[in-house]
Scaffold this motif. Structure first.
Motif, mmCIF file in Angstrom:
data_model
loop_
_atom_site.group_PDB
_atom_site.id
_atom_site.type_symbol
_atom_site.label_atom_id
_atom_site.label_comp_id
_atom_site.label_asym_id
_atom_site.label_seq_id
_atom_site.Cartn_x
_atom_site.Cartn_y
_atom_site.Cartn_z
ATOM 1 N N UNK A 177 0.821 -1.217 0.000
ATOM 2 C CA UNK A 177 0.000 0.000 0.000
ATOM 3 C C UNK A 177 0.856 1.268 0.000
ATOM 4 N N UNK A 178 2.061 1.212 0.583
ATOM 5 C CA UNK A 178 2.944 2.373 0.586
ATOM 6 C C UNK A 178 3.349 2.716 -0.857
ATOM 7 N N UNK A 179 3.700 1.691 -1.617
ATOM 8 C CA UNK A 179 4.115 1.874 -3.010
ATOM 9 C C UNK A 179 2.923 2.346 -3.845
ATOM 10 N N UNK A 180 1.761 1.742 -3.624
ATOM 11 C CA UNK A 180 0.556 2.127 -4.375
ATOM 12 C C UNK A 180 0.219 3.596 -4.153
ATOM 13 N N UNK A 181 0.372 4.071 -2.943
ATOM 14 C CA UNK A 181 0.094 5.484 -2.656
ATOM 15 C C UNK A 181 1.034 6.390 -3.435
ATOM 16 N N UNK A 195 13.206 27.646 -4.812
ATOM 17 C CA UNK A 195 13.946 26.985 -3.731
ATOM 18 C C UNK A 195 13.321 25.636 -3.397
ATOM 19 N N UNK A 196 11.992 25.577 -3.329
ATOM 20 C CA UNK A 196 11.330 24.303 -3.016
ATOM 21 C C UNK A 196 11.549 23.293 -4.134
ATOM 22 N N UNK A 197 11.416 23.732 -5.376
ATOM 23 C CA UNK A 197 11.619 22.829 -6.510
ATOM 24 C C UNK A 197 13.036 22.288 -6.563
ATOM 25 N N UNK A 198 14.017 23.176 -6.376
ATOM 26 C CA UNK A 198 15.414 22.739 -6.397
ATOM 27 C C UNK A 198 15.704 21.779 -5.245
ATOM 28 N N UNK A 199 15.095 22.024 -4.093
ATOM 29 C CA UNK A 199 15.305 21.133 -2.943
ATOM 30 C C UNK A 199 14.679 19.772 -3.206
ATOM 31 N N UNK A 200 13.547 19.739 -3.890
ATOM 32 C CA UNK A 200 12.940 18.450 -4.251
ATOM 33 C C UNK A 200 13.809 17.704 -5.261
ATOM 34 N N UNK A 201 14.456 18.431 -6.175
ATOM 35 C CA UNK A 201 15.402 17.771 -7.083
ATOM 36 C C UNK A 201 16.559 17.161 -6.290
ATOM 37 N N UNK A 202 17.058 17.886 -5.300
ATOM 38 C CA UNK A 202 18.119 17.349 -4.443
ATOM 39 C C UNK A 202 17.630 16.109 -3.697
ATOM 40 N N UNK A 203 16.412 16.177 -3.172
ATOM 41 C CA UNK A 203 15.842 15.019 -2.475
ATOM 42 C C UNK A 203 15.763 13.813 -3.411
ATOM 43 N N UNK A 204 15.427 14.054 -4.667
ATOM 44 C CA UNK A 204 15.361 12.961 -5.649
ATOM 45 C C UNK A 204 16.697 12.263 -5.780
ATOM 46 N N UNK A 205 17.777 13.042 -5.829
ATOM 47 C CA UNK A 205 19.089 12.416 -5.991
ATOM 48 C C UNK A 205 19.487 11.621 -4.754
ATOM 49 N N UNK A 206 19.102 12.107 -3.581
ATOM 50 C CA UNK A 206 19.398 11.364 -2.353
ATOM 51 C C UNK A 206 18.546 10.097 -2.296
ATOM 52 N N UNK A 207 17.306 10.163 -2.786
ATOM 53 C CA UNK A 207 16.465 8.960 -2.848
ATOM 54 C C UNK A 207 17.108 7.920 -3.766
ATOM 55 N N UNK A 208 17.679 8.363 -4.873
ATOM 56 C CA UNK A 208 18.358 7.425 -5.784
ATOM 57 C C UNK A 208 19.571 6.790 -5.098
ATOM 58 N N UNK A 209 20.326 7.601 -4.354
ATOM 59 C CA UNK A 209 21.477 7.046 -3.636
ATOM 60 C C UNK A 209 21.014 6.050 -2.584
ATOM 61 N N UNK A 214 10.085 4.311 -6.577
ATOM 62 C CA UNK A 214 8.887 5.117 -6.846
ATOM 63 C C UNK A 214 9.002 6.506 -6.225
ATOM 64 N N UNK A 215 9.621 6.577 -5.047
ATOM 65 C CA UNK A 215 9.747 7.866 -4.379
ATOM 66 C C UNK A 215 10.630 8.812 -5.179
ATOM 67 N N UNK A 216 11.724 8.329 -5.718
ATOM 68 C CA UNK A 216 12.586 9.225 -6.495
ATOM 69 C C UNK A 216 11.841 9.748 -7.718
#
Length: 191
Positions: A92-96, A121-135, A159-161
Motif C-alpha cells: 500500500x505504501x508503493x501504491x500510494x 527553492x522548493x523545486x530545487x530542494x525536491x530535485x536534491x531530495x530525488x538524488x538522495x532517494x536514488x542514492x 517510486x519515491x525518487x
C-alpha cells in the motif's frame, strides 16, 4: 509490537567507538551496509523537511509529510534484520506513491528533453531530495546483495525518487518558473 518510543537521552556514549546497535540489539560498524542504507533514508527525510519549509502548496506539503512518516518505517525496515519484528514497507505504501505520481503528472506537459535541476527553492530542494532517494535506493540494493532485505523497500525508494522529480516539476510550474532544458550544444561543439 511496540510502536511508541521514548527518547529520554540523545547521547548514550555507546557509539563512541564507531559501532551502533540495530533493532534487536546486534552491534555493527557505523560503516556497515545496513547503517549506510538507513542513514541515507535519514538524510532524505531531512532534505524533504527542508523542501517542506520552502513550500507554498498545501497538497504537496501534505504528501511530503506522509512520505516523511513513511521514511521512518523504511528506516526501521532497513535497520532491522528480517527476523526482527518492526513496521515494514507494505504494498500500500508503493501504491500510494504511484497514485500521487499519476495525479501530479496530470498537471504537467510531457518532457521532450532532459531538464536542468533547479527552479524555485522548493523545486530545487525536491530535485536534491530525488538524488538522495536514488542514492538510498543504490545503497539498499547493495545491502540486499549481502543480506536479506524487504524487496518493497527498494521498490518504494524507486517510486519515491520518481515522485520527487514529478513534484519538483509541479512546484516549479505552479510558481511560474519555466523548466530549463539541457542544451548539449553548449559544450559539445568542436574547436
Amino acid at each position: 509490537m511496540n510502536r511508541s518510543m521514548r527518547i529520554s537521552k540523545v547521547y548514550t556514549r555507546t557509539g563512541d567507538k564507531g559501532e551502533t546497535s540495530l533493532v534487536g540489539g546486534a552491534r555493527v560498524s557505523k560503516a556497515s551496509l545496513r547503517v549506510d542504507a538507513y542513514g541515507d533514508v535519514d538524510e532524505l527525510n531531512s532534505i524533504i523537511g527542508l523542501a517542506r519549509a520552502r513550500l507554498k502548496h498545501g497538497d504537496v506539503d501534505d504528501a511530503l509529510g506522509m512520505i516523511q512518516n513513511d521514511l521512518f518505517t523504511l528506516g526501521a525496515d532497513l535497520a532491522s534484520p528480517s527476523q526482527i519484528e518492526v513496521p515494514r514497507i507494505q504494498p500500500s505504501f508503493v501504491e500510494t506513491l504511484e497514485e500521487l505520481s499519476d495525479r501530479s503528472l496530470s498537471e504537467l506537459e510531457p518532457l521532450k528533453e532532459f531538464i536542468l535541476p533547479g527552479g524555485s527553492e522548493a523545486g530545487a530542494t525536491l530535485h536534491l531530495a530525488r538524488t538522495v532517494a536514488r542514492r538510498a535506493e543504490r545503497r539498499a540494493v547493495k545491502l540486499s546483495e549481502a543480506e536479506d532485505v524487504n524487496e518493497l523497500a527498494i521498490v518504494y525508494l524507486n517510486r519515491l525518487s520518481d515522485l520527487l522529480f514529478i513534484l519538483a516539476r509541479v512546484v516549479n510550474r505552479r510558481e511560474a518558473i519555466p523548466e530549463k532544458m539541457t542544451d548539449f550544444s553548449k559544450r559539445t561543439k568542436k574547436d
